[in-house]
Design an enzyme around this catalytic site. Structure first.
Site, mmCIF file in Angstrom:
data_model
loop_
_atom_site.group_PDB
_atom_site.id
_atom_site.type_symbol
_atom_site.label_atom_id
_atom_site.label_comp_id
_atom_site.label_asym_id
_atom_site.label_seq_id
_atom_site.Cartn_x
_atom_site.Cartn_y
_atom_site.Cartn_z
ATOM 1 N N TYR A 138 -24.276 26.554 49.442
ATOM 2 C CA TYR A 138 -24.403 25.678 48.274
ATOM 3 C C TYR A 138 -23.045 25.246 47.731
ATOM 4 O O TYR A 138 -22.900 24.155 47.185
ATOM 5 C CB TYR A 138 -25.154 26.395 47.151
ATOM 6 C CG TYR A 138 -26.643 26.184 47.144
ATOM 7 C CD1 TYR A 138 -27.417 26.481 48.262
ATOM 8 C CD2 TYR A 138 -27.286 25.702 46.013
ATOM 9 C CE1 TYR A 138 -28.783 26.306 48.246
ATOM 10 C CE2 TYR A 138 -28.655 25.520 45.979
ATOM 11 C CZ TYR A 138 -29.402 25.821 47.097
ATOM 12 O OH TYR A 138 -30.758 25.645 47.064
ATOM 13 N N LYS A 188 -29.557 36.650 58.504
ATOM 14 C CA LYS A 188 -29.763 36.034 59.820
ATOM 15 C C LYS A 188 -28.620 36.506 60.715
ATOM 16 O O LYS A 188 -27.874 35.709 61.285
ATOM 17 C CB LYS A 188 -29.799 34.500 59.664
ATOM 18 C CG LYS A 188 -30.188 33.729 60.922
ATOM 19 C CD LYS A 188 -31.633 33.889 61.329
ATOM 20 C CE LYS A 188 -31.907 33.191 62.648
ATOM 21 N NZ LYS A 188 -33.267 33.465 63.171
ATOM 22 N N ASP A 220 -36.328 34.577 59.173
ATOM 23 C CA ASP A 220 -37.537 33.954 59.726
ATOM 24 C C ASP A 220 -38.705 34.930 59.672
ATOM 25 O O ASP A 220 -39.825 34.583 59.293
ATOM 26 C CB ASP A 220 -37.290 33.406 61.147
ATOM 27 C CG ASP A 220 -36.613 34.400 62.078
ATOM 28 O OD1 ASP A 220 -36.157 35.464 61.605
ATOM 29 O OD2 ASP A 220 -36.542 34.107 63.281
ATOM 30 N N ASP A 244 -33.423 30.514 47.893
ATOM 31 C CA ASP A 244 -34.056 29.289 47.382
ATOM 32 C C ASP A 244 -35.407 29.101 48.069
ATOM 33 O O ASP A 244 -36.434 28.866 47.427
ATOM 34 C CB ASP A 244 -33.136 28.097 47.664
ATOM 35 C CG ASP A 244 -33.730 26.779 47.205
ATOM 36 O OD1 ASP A 244 -34.276 26.745 46.087
ATOM 37 O OD2 ASP A 244 -33.648 25.797 47.962
ATOM 38 N N ASP A 248 -39.507 30.155 46.550
ATOM 39 C CA ASP A 248 -40.602 29.186 46.424
ATOM 40 C C ASP A 248 -41.832 29.692 47.172
ATOM 41 O O ASP A 248 -42.961 29.593 46.687
ATOM 42 C CB ASP A 248 -40.207 27.815 46.999
ATOM 43 C CG ASP A 248 -39.698 26.852 45.930
ATOM 44 O OD1 ASP A 248 -39.120 27.341 44.941
ATOM 45 O OD2 ASP A 248 -39.885 25.632 46.085
#
Ligand code: IPM
Ligand code: MG
Length: 353
Positions: A138, A188, A220, A244, A248
């Site tokens: 970001y 990851k 994942d 992020d 959600d």
């Protein structure tokens, strides 16, 4: 207690009005709040030419806590990047050093049918996502779009320092101590060096918390496990971008993003509190938005910035009671319950308080 109130865009002003009424009701209990309103996001661009104007910066820096509605809307989508409402949100997070984003995903028993998953998969769900909020891809440099051999190439940088990982790790472990004492760190590391460091530092931080169990999961797989068996998680800690996305996803397990508050904290406990949902431009101005996530965000503010656990619990209990009484805004309505406007829902909470 100085509170900077940022209603923002879209449904922001409508839901914020109800949260402010709740705080005012607590005032009559002797709690001394000073509230000042300022502009952030698209409304700030319209009025002051910047999504995070200097007047807002001054108020936000001087406040003990910030309560935010939501920012953004199609009206501002075509503006250059530095004028977009989202830039106001990213700007205030970075400016105030709000690195620790706490996003609880709790399923209220009364709303079990609102989830798209089978009730037995989500019943009793209580996850806390701890998302790092001021680093990662970001904010990493270099970033941009450049010309290379006659074509455009876009690039961003995923970057985390050891210190940044340590401090968010500590927040996650401390939070776990107040819950089920389990932290799952999401990375990851099979592909990205940056997140190998993330995993290594999380293991180092965990040495100071022998009473908390640390596990690791690739992002994942974490996305898959969240819909397969979400109750396996207690606290999940992850970087800005993975957080992020996963937050959600987690919010939707509860079926009602309109119910979920969040806190973004700095190192001293100053915080910005906002609902996890967006500005919902499609229903803005209609007076039908669900104010409960904003009211619950105010409760988080009472708890984390002002150490008023009792007052926080009173507000949360009032929200539970109105749900039990069958009060519903459109987003959580089902036959047999009472459909209410934003204001009526605020009245119901005030009535219980
Ligand atoms: C969030 C939002 C923001 C983010 C956007 C609006 C910049 O999606 O708070 O999760 O990506 O952090
Ligand atoms: Mg998001």
């Amino acid at each position: 207690m100085k509170i900077c109130v940022l209603p923002g865009d879209g449904i922001g002003p409508e839901i914020m009005a109800e949260a402010v009424r709740v705080l005012e009701a607590l005032r009559s209990d002797g709690l001394k709040f000073e509230m000042e309103t300022a502009l952030l996001g698209g409304s700030a661009v319209d009025a002051a030419g910047s999504p995070y104007p200097e007047s807002t910066q001054a108020l936000a820096r001087a406040a003990d806590a910030i309560l935010l509605g939501a920012v953004g809307g199609p009206k501002w989508d075509a503006l250059p990047r530095e004028l977009r409402p989202e830039r106001g949100l990213l700007g205030i997070r970075k400016d105030l050093g709000l690195f620790a984003n706490l996003r609880p995903a709790i399923l209220y028993p009364e709303l079990a049918n609102a989830s798209s998953l089978k009730p037995e998969i989500v019943a009793g769900l209580d996850i806390l996502i701890v998302r790092e909020l001021t680093g990662d891809i970001y904010f990493g440099q270099p970033r941009g779009v450049r010309e290379e051999n006659g074509q455009r190439v876009g690039f961003n940088t995923m970057v985390y320092s050891e210190a940044e990982i340590q401090r968010i790790g500590k927040v996650a472990f401390e939070a776990a101590r107040k819950r089920d004492r389990r932290v799952c760190s999401v990375d990851k590391m099979n592909v990205l060096e940056c997140t190998q460091l993330w995993r290594d530092v999380m293991i180092e931080v965990s040495q100071d918390y022998p009473d908390v169990t640390l596990s690791h999961m690739l992002v994942d797989n974490a996305a898959m496990q969240l819909v397969r068996a979400p109750k396996q998680f207690d606290v999940m800690v992850t970087g800005n971008m993975f957080g992020d996305i996963l937050s959600d996803e987690a919010s939707m397990l509860t079926g009602s993003i309109g119910m979920l508050p969040s806190a973004s904290l700095d190192e001293a406990g100053k915080g910005l509190y906002e609902p996890s949902h967006g500005s919902a431009p499609d229903i803005a101005g209609l007076g039908v938005a669900n104010p409960l996530a904003t009211i619950l965000s105010a409760a988080m503010m009472l708890r984390y910035s002002f150490n008023l656990e009792g007052a926080a619990q009173r507000v949360e209990a009032a929200v539970k009671k109105v749900l039990a009484d069958g009060c519903r805004t459109g987003d959580i309505y089902e036959p047999g319950t009472r459909r209410m406007t934003t204001r009526q829902m605020g009245d119901a909470v005030l009535g219980v308080l």
